[in-house]
Design a protein around this motif. Sequence first.
Motif, PDB file in Angstrom:
ATOM      1  N   VAL A  36       0.847  -1.196   0.000  1.00  0.00           N
ATOM      2  CA  VAL A  36       0.000   0.000   0.000  1.00  0.00           C
ATOM      3  C   VAL A  36       0.883   1.247   0.000  1.00  0.00           C
ATOM      4  N   ASN A  37       0.236   2.373  -0.294  1.00  0.00           N
ATOM      5  CA  ASN A  37       0.968   3.619  -0.474  1.00  0.00           C
ATOM      6  C   ASN A  37      -0.038   4.753  -0.487  1.00  0.00           C
ATOM      7  N   ASN A  38       0.420   5.930  -0.174  1.00  0.00           N
ATOM      8  CA  ASN A  38      -0.321   7.193  -0.281  1.00  0.00           C
ATOM      9  C   ASN A  38      -0.756   7.700   1.091  1.00  0.00           C
ATOM     10  N   GLY A  39       0.012   8.603   1.632  1.00  0.00           N
ATOM     11  CA  GLY A  39      -0.349   9.298   2.856  1.00  0.00           C
ATOM     12  C   GLY A  39      -0.024   8.555   4.138  1.00  0.00           C
ATOM     13  N   TYR A  40       0.827   7.566   4.064  1.00  0.00           N
ATOM     14  CA  TYR A  40       1.143   6.796   5.266  1.00  0.00           C
ATOM     15  C   TYR A  40       2.233   7.477   6.098  1.00  0.00           C
ATOM     16  N   ASP A  41       2.011   7.494   7.400  1.00  0.00           N
ATOM     17  CA  ASP A  41       3.075   7.845   8.336  1.00  0.00           C
ATOM     18  C   ASP A  41       3.429   6.564   9.092  1.00  0.00           C
ATOM     19  N   VAL A 101       4.613  -1.278   3.138  1.00  0.00           N
ATOM     20  CA  VAL A 101       4.120   0.075   2.887  1.00  0.00           C
ATOM     21  C   VAL A 101       5.209   0.872   2.177  1.00  0.00           C
ATOM     22  N   ALA A 102       4.843   1.528   1.092  1.00  0.00           N
ATOM     23  CA  ALA A 102       5.792   2.372   0.361  1.00  0.00           C
ATOM     24  C   ALA A 102       5.606   3.821   0.777  1.00  0.00           C
ATOM     25  N   PHE A 103       6.715   4.518   0.949  1.00  0.00           N
ATOM     26  CA  PHE A 103       6.681   5.942   1.287  1.00  0.00           C
ATOM     27  C   PHE A 103       7.215   6.740   0.099  1.00  0.00           C
ATOM     28  N   GLY A 104       6.524   7.779  -0.294  1.00  0.00           N
ATOM     29  CA  GLY A 104       6.967   8.645  -1.381  1.00  0.00           C
ATOM     30  C   GLY A 104       7.503   9.957  -0.869  1.00  0.00           C
ATOM     31  N   ARG A 105       6.607  10.894  -0.583  1.00  0.00           N
ATOM     32  CA  ARG A 105       7.026  12.233  -0.154  1.00  0.00           C
ATOM     33  C   ARG A 105       7.899  12.217   1.094  1.00  0.00           C
ATOM     34  N   PRO A 106       7.605  11.373   2.086  1.00  0.00           N
ATOM     35  CA  PRO A 106       8.510  11.373   3.249  1.00  0.00           C
ATOM     36  C   PRO A 106       9.940  10.989   2.880  1.00  0.00           C
ATOM     37  N   PHE A 107      10.097  10.125   1.871  1.00  0.00           N
ATOM     38  CA  PHE A 107      11.452   9.732   1.462  1.00  0.00           C
ATOM     39  C   PHE A 107      12.148  10.851   0.705  1.00  0.00           C
ATOM     40  N   ILE A 108      11.394  11.602  -0.087  1.00  0.00           N
ATOM     41  CA  ILE A 108      12.002  12.737  -0.789  1.00  0.00           C
ATOM     42  C   ILE A 108      12.605  13.705   0.220  1.00  0.00           C
ATOM     43  N   ALA A 109      11.875  13.967   1.289  1.00  0.00           N
ATOM     44  CA  ALA A 109      12.294  14.992   2.258  1.00  0.00           C
ATOM     45  C   ALA A 109      13.225  14.469   3.338  1.00  0.00           C
ATOM     46  N   THR A 111       9.160  22.299  -4.713  1.00  0.00           N
ATOM     47  CA  THR A 111      10.294  21.744  -5.466  1.00  0.00           C
ATOM     48  C   THR A 111      10.012  20.336  -5.991  1.00  0.00           C
ATOM     49  N   PHE A 112       8.789  19.848  -5.839  1.00  0.00           N
ATOM     50  CA  PHE A 112       8.499  18.465  -6.221  1.00  0.00           C
ATOM     51  C   PHE A 112       8.743  18.196  -7.702  1.00  0.00           C
ATOM     52  N   TYR A 113       8.284  19.079  -8.550  1.00  0.00           N
ATOM     53  CA  TYR A 113       8.334  18.793  -9.985  1.00  0.00           C
ATOM     54  C   TYR A 113       9.159  19.854 -10.721  1.00  0.00           C
ATOM     55  N   GLY A 114      10.184  20.359 -10.064  1.00  0.00           N
ATOM     56  CA  GLY A 114      10.947  21.466 -10.624  1.00  0.00           C
ATOM     57  C   GLY A 114      11.911  21.080 -11.714  1.00  0.00           C
ATOM     58  N   GLY A 152      15.587  20.198  -3.791  1.00  0.00           N
ATOM     59  CA  GLY A 152      14.432  19.478  -3.291  1.00  0.00           C
ATOM     60  C   GLY A 152      14.569  17.969  -3.425  1.00  0.00           C
ATOM     61  N   TYR A 153      15.636  17.536  -4.089  1.00  0.00           N
ATOM     62  CA  TYR A 153      15.862  16.094  -4.249  1.00  0.00           C
ATOM     63  C   TYR A 153      17.146  15.622  -3.588  1.00  0.00           C
ATOM     64  N   THR A 154      18.098  16.523  -3.470  1.00  0.00           N
ATOM     65  CA  THR A 154      19.405  16.101  -2.941  1.00  0.00           C
ATOM     66  C   THR A 154      19.856  16.933  -1.756  1.00  0.00           C
TER      67      THR A 154
HETATM   68  C1  LIG Z   1       7.667  14.605  -6.748  1.00  0.00           C
HETATM   69  C2  LIG Z   1       6.966  13.289  -6.915  1.00  0.00           C
HETATM   70  C3  LIG Z   1       7.308  12.466  -7.963  1.00  0.00           C
HETATM   71  C4  LIG Z   1       6.699  11.237  -8.128  1.00  0.00           C
HETATM   72  N1  LIG Z   1       7.066  10.452  -9.170  1.00  0.00           N
HETATM   73  C5  LIG Z   1       6.481   9.256  -9.330  1.00  0.00           C
HETATM   74  C6  LIG Z   1       6.853   8.402 -10.405  1.00  0.00           C
HETATM   75  O1  LIG Z   1       7.725   8.745 -11.207  1.00  0.00           O
HETATM   76  N2  LIG Z   1       6.223   7.224 -10.532  1.00  0.00           N
HETATM   77  C7  LIG Z   1       5.270   6.797  -9.650  1.00  0.00           C
HETATM   78  O2  LIG Z   1       4.743   5.697  -9.800  1.00  0.00           O
HETATM   79  N3  LIG Z   1       4.894   7.591  -8.617  1.00  0.00           N
HETATM   80  C8  LIG Z   1       5.469   8.802  -8.439  1.00  0.00           C
HETATM   81  N4  LIG Z   1       5.068   9.613  -7.405  1.00  0.00           N
HETATM   82  C9  LIG Z   1       3.994   9.137  -6.504  1.00  0.00           C
HETATM   83  C10 LIG Z   1       4.603   8.511  -5.277  1.00  0.00           C
HETATM   84  O3  LIG Z   1       5.287   7.332  -5.632  1.00  0.00           O
HETATM   85  C11 LIG Z   1       3.535   8.146  -4.238  1.00  0.00           C
HETATM   86  O4  LIG Z   1       2.600   7.267  -4.810  1.00  0.00           O
HETATM   87  C12 LIG Z   1       2.776   9.357  -3.747  1.00  0.00           C
HETATM   88  O5  LIG Z   1       3.684  10.389  -3.405  1.00  0.00           O
HETATM   89  C13 LIG Z   1       1.905   8.990  -2.537  1.00  0.00           C
HETATM   90  O6  LIG Z   1       2.682   8.419  -1.489  1.00  0.00           O
HETATM   91  P1  LIG Z   1       3.189   9.329  -0.272  1.00  0.00           P
HETATM   92  O7  LIG Z   1       1.972   9.853   0.460  1.00  0.00           O
HETATM   93  O8  LIG Z   1       4.025   8.419   0.589  1.00  0.00           O
HETATM   94  O9  LIG Z   1       3.987  10.461  -0.846  1.00  0.00           O
HETATM   95  C14 LIG Z   1       5.686  10.829  -7.213  1.00  0.00           C
HETATM   96  C15 LIG Z   1       5.339  11.682  -6.151  1.00  0.00           C
HETATM   97  C16 LIG Z   1       5.962  12.882  -6.006  1.00  0.00           C
HETATM   98  C17 LIG Z   1       5.560  13.768  -4.835  1.00  0.00           C
END
Ligand SMILES: Cc1cc2nc3c(=O)[nH]c(=O)nc-3n(C[C@H](O)[C@H](O)[C@H](O)COP(=O)(O)O)c2cc1C
Length: 72
Positions: A2-7, A23-31, A52-55, A60-62
Amino acid sequence: MVNNGYDKALAEEAVDSGKADIVAFGRPFIANPDLVTRLKTGAALNAPDTATFYGGGAKGYTDYPALEAADA
Ligand SMILES: Cc1cc2nc3c(=O)[nH]c(=O)nc-3n(C[C@H](O)[C@H](O)[C@H](O)COP(=O)(O)O)c2cc1C
């Protein structure tokens, strides 16, 4: 999986309840480059900067601080 909004708490609940195996983390891993350590230790998380997410560049990535730098 699962994924999306998990803490941490929501992730543990999802696994403990059998809803998910992982559980997969997206935004928390970026930051948080050291997210695993932070979750294990209960350290505070850096907040993601949505500006900086899509800049398209490195900002915002490194450059989010790891724990040692964040604590300094
Ligand atoms: C900046 C950014 C880039 C992302 N790029 C991808 C991507 O290339 N492929 C993908 O499947 N999901 C991408 N996602 C979605 C994340 O993988 C994840 O599903 C989404 O952020 C929700 O999980 P979170 O609440 O843990 O962030 C991206 C999300 C963000 C914020």
